[in-house]
Design a protein around this motif. Structure first.
Motif, PDB file in Angstrom:
ATOM      1  N   ARG A   1       0.863  -1.185   0.000  1.00  0.00           N
ATOM      2  CA  ARG A   1       0.000   0.000   0.000  1.00  0.00           C
ATOM      3  C   ARG A   1       0.898   1.233   0.000  1.00  0.00           C
ATOM      4  N   PRO A   2       1.187   1.781  -1.179  1.00  0.00           N
ATOM      5  CA  PRO A   2       2.197   2.846  -1.304  1.00  0.00           C
ATOM      6  C   PRO A   2       1.952   4.056  -0.409  1.00  0.00           C
ATOM      7  N   ALA A   3       0.699   4.496  -0.287  1.00  0.00           N
ATOM      8  CA  ALA A   3       0.416   5.684   0.523  1.00  0.00           C
ATOM      9  C   ALA A   3       0.742   5.426   1.990  1.00  0.00           C
ATOM     10  N   ALA A   4       0.274   4.301   2.515  1.00  0.00           N
ATOM     11  CA  ALA A   4       0.551   3.967   3.919  1.00  0.00           C
ATOM     12  C   ALA A   4       2.043   3.723   4.139  1.00  0.00           C
ATOM     13  N   ALA A   5       2.689   3.079   3.171  1.00  0.00           N
ATOM     14  CA  ALA A   5       4.133   2.839   3.288  1.00  0.00           C
ATOM     15  C   ALA A   5       4.896   4.160   3.323  1.00  0.00           C
ATOM     16  N   ALA A   6       4.456   5.118   2.512  1.00  0.00           N
ATOM     17  CA  ALA A   6       5.114   6.428   2.500  1.00  0.00           C
ATOM     18  C   ALA A   6       4.944   7.129   3.844  1.00  0.00           C
ATOM     19  N   VAL A   7       3.761   6.987   4.451  1.00  0.00           N
ATOM     20  CA  VAL A   7       3.518   7.606   5.757  1.00  0.00           C
ATOM     21  C   VAL A   7       4.427   6.974   6.818  1.00  0.00           C
ATOM     22  N   ALA A   8       4.478   5.638   6.843  1.00  0.00           N
ATOM     23  CA  ALA A   8       5.324   4.943   7.821  1.00  0.00           C
ATOM     24  C   ALA A   8       6.787   5.304   7.620  1.00  0.00           C
ATOM     25  N   CYS A   9       7.227   5.355   6.373  1.00  0.00           N
ATOM     26  CA  CYS A   9       8.620   5.700   6.074  1.00  0.00           C
ATOM     27  C   CYS A   9       8.912   7.138   6.503  1.00  0.00           C
ATOM     28  N   PHE A  10       7.957   8.034   6.286  1.00  0.00           N
ATOM     29  CA  PHE A  10       8.136   9.436   6.687  1.00  0.00           C
ATOM     30  C   PHE A  10       8.344   9.538   8.196  1.00  0.00           C
ATOM     31  N   PHE A  11       7.514   8.818   8.964  1.00  0.00           N
ATOM     32  CA  PHE A  11       7.649   8.876  10.425  1.00  0.00           C
ATOM     33  C   PHE A  11       9.003   8.302  10.875  1.00  0.00           C
ATOM     34  N   GLN A  12       9.462   7.229  10.219  1.00  0.00           N
ATOM     35  CA  GLN A  12      10.759   6.671  10.580  1.00  0.00           C
ATOM     36  C   GLN A  12      11.895   7.648  10.268  1.00  0.00           C
ATOM     37  N   VAL A  13      11.830   8.275   9.097  1.00  0.00           N
ATOM     38  CA  VAL A  13      12.865   9.254   8.736  1.00  0.00           C
ATOM     39  C   VAL A  13      12.831  10.428   9.705  1.00  0.00           C
ATOM     40  N   LEU A  14      11.622  10.854  10.076  1.00  0.00           N
ATOM     41  CA  LEU A  14      11.492  11.947  11.036  1.00  0.00           C
ATOM     42  C   LEU A  14      12.069  11.547  12.393  1.00  0.00           C
TER      43      LEU A  14
END
Length: 354
Positions: free
Chosen positions: A208-221
């Protein structure tokens, strides 16, 4: 390999390695009165800022894990507070016990509070997905440091291995992920295969690209918060160096703890931090060693402090924590498990197949 299965031999190897690190620090290290002086000159307002940034990193990374869990399981989803509680207990376990017991501990804490049965293999899959996003953030940090700072030769091989492993595990996670929620498992599967196949549903966020992008964003943050926590800790010890130096320290700390030989790899971490700072940034070894101890204490204060609070909240003891990997495996759904005991599928009677 047979000898390594012996607990006494493994303990002897760890003790020899730890003794070697201590000897290196003692004979080739700084004048230890300089280390004491460096602690006496600490600016505590910067320490408080570093602790706050580390805590913020934990809060943000918990958001990433909950995002992964929501994509892997049907409602009711665990609350953020419950996920944060499990994540904090896992941090505590990783800080005080050798190995990566904390990853299984957080699964066990969350599993015991979930209304659905047979969810621990799926939760184990979400931990794997969460760690894959960790590797994505780590690769970004490595690239930043490679472009802005000098990486010691001894660390280059390990960092290349991290990059290769990150790309490989990300690919495996995407290819292995299964979307939807299982209602039953196939008949005739052994316990291990059932766990593996259920865990693949825990990787659902990867499809699920949108959810994956959100999770990745939080990890990078979260990693960005850690980077600035290292930077503020450097200021606390009077090390007024640019942000790339903090990035180098964060990278080398992670290299030094890839294989947790003893709790925190204390001593090894300090050597990994102090020597490059002395060589490339002219930081006195005594100050670098003191900073290494201080930085590790700052990070541990968050993991141990918050972890103890939530360990008590969950009604767990330290002795129970050590056996939580076994507790996590208390139930494995099989072909006799009724369909209504497992999470409901998005598709009618979805079966767990390759």
């Amino acid at each position: 390999m047979t000898l390594l299965r012996n607990g006494w031999i493994r303990a002897a190897i760890v003790l020899l390695a730890a003794g070697g690190v201590v000897a290196l620090l003692w004979w080739r290290g700084p004048a230890w009165n300089g280390v004491v002086d460096a602690f006496q000159a600490v600016e505590w307002q910067w320490v408080a800022a570093a602790v706050g940034l580390n805590l913020l990193s934990v809060l943000v990374r918990t958001l990433a894990w909950r995002t992964v869990i929501v994509q892997a399981m049907p409602p009711p989803h665990p609350s953020y507070l419950l996920v944060f509680s499990a994540f904090s207990v896992g941090l505590f376990a990783n800080a005080v016990l050798p190995g990566r017991i904390g990853e299984l501990a957080r699964v066990a804490v969350l599993n015991r509070r979930m209304p659905q049965q047979g969810t621990w293999p799926i939760l184990l899959g979400t931990v794997f997905a969460h760690r894959v996003f960790d590797l994505v953030a780590m690769i970004g940090l490595i690239l930043y440091v490679a472009l802005t700072a000098h990486i010691p030769d001894w660390a280059v091989t390990s960092l290349l291995a991290v990059v290769v492993a990150g790309v490989t595990l990300f690919t495996v996670a995407v290819l292995s992920a299964r979307v939807g929620h299982v209602t039953r498992v196939e008949e005739g599967l052994g316990a291990v295969r059932k766990v593996v196949r259920l865990a693949r549903y825990g990787l659902g966020v990867m499809r699920r690209p949108a959810a994956a992008a959100v999770a990745c964003f939080f990890q990078v943050l979260g990693w960005t918060c850690q980077l600035f926590a290292v930077y503020t800790a450097m200021r606390a010890f009077g090390i007024d160096k640019p942000l790339p130096a903090a990035g180098l320290v964060l990278v080398l700390m992670n290299v030094a703890t890839v294989f947790p030989l003893w709790p925190g790899n204390v001593g090894l971490v300090q050597a990994a931090v102090a020597l490059p700072l002395a060589r490339y940034y002219g930081v006195a070894k005594a100050k670098g060693i003191a900073f290494g101890f201080g930085l590790q204490a700052i990070e541990a204060s968050v993991g141990i402090g918050v972890g103890l609070i939530f360990l008590a909240r969950e009604g767990l003891s330290f002795a129970m924590l050590k056996v939580m990997p076994d507790m996590a495996q208390a139930e494995v759904p099989d072909e006799r498990t009724p369909a209504d005991a497992l999470p409901e599928s998005d598709a009618p009677r979805a079966r767990l197949s390759g």
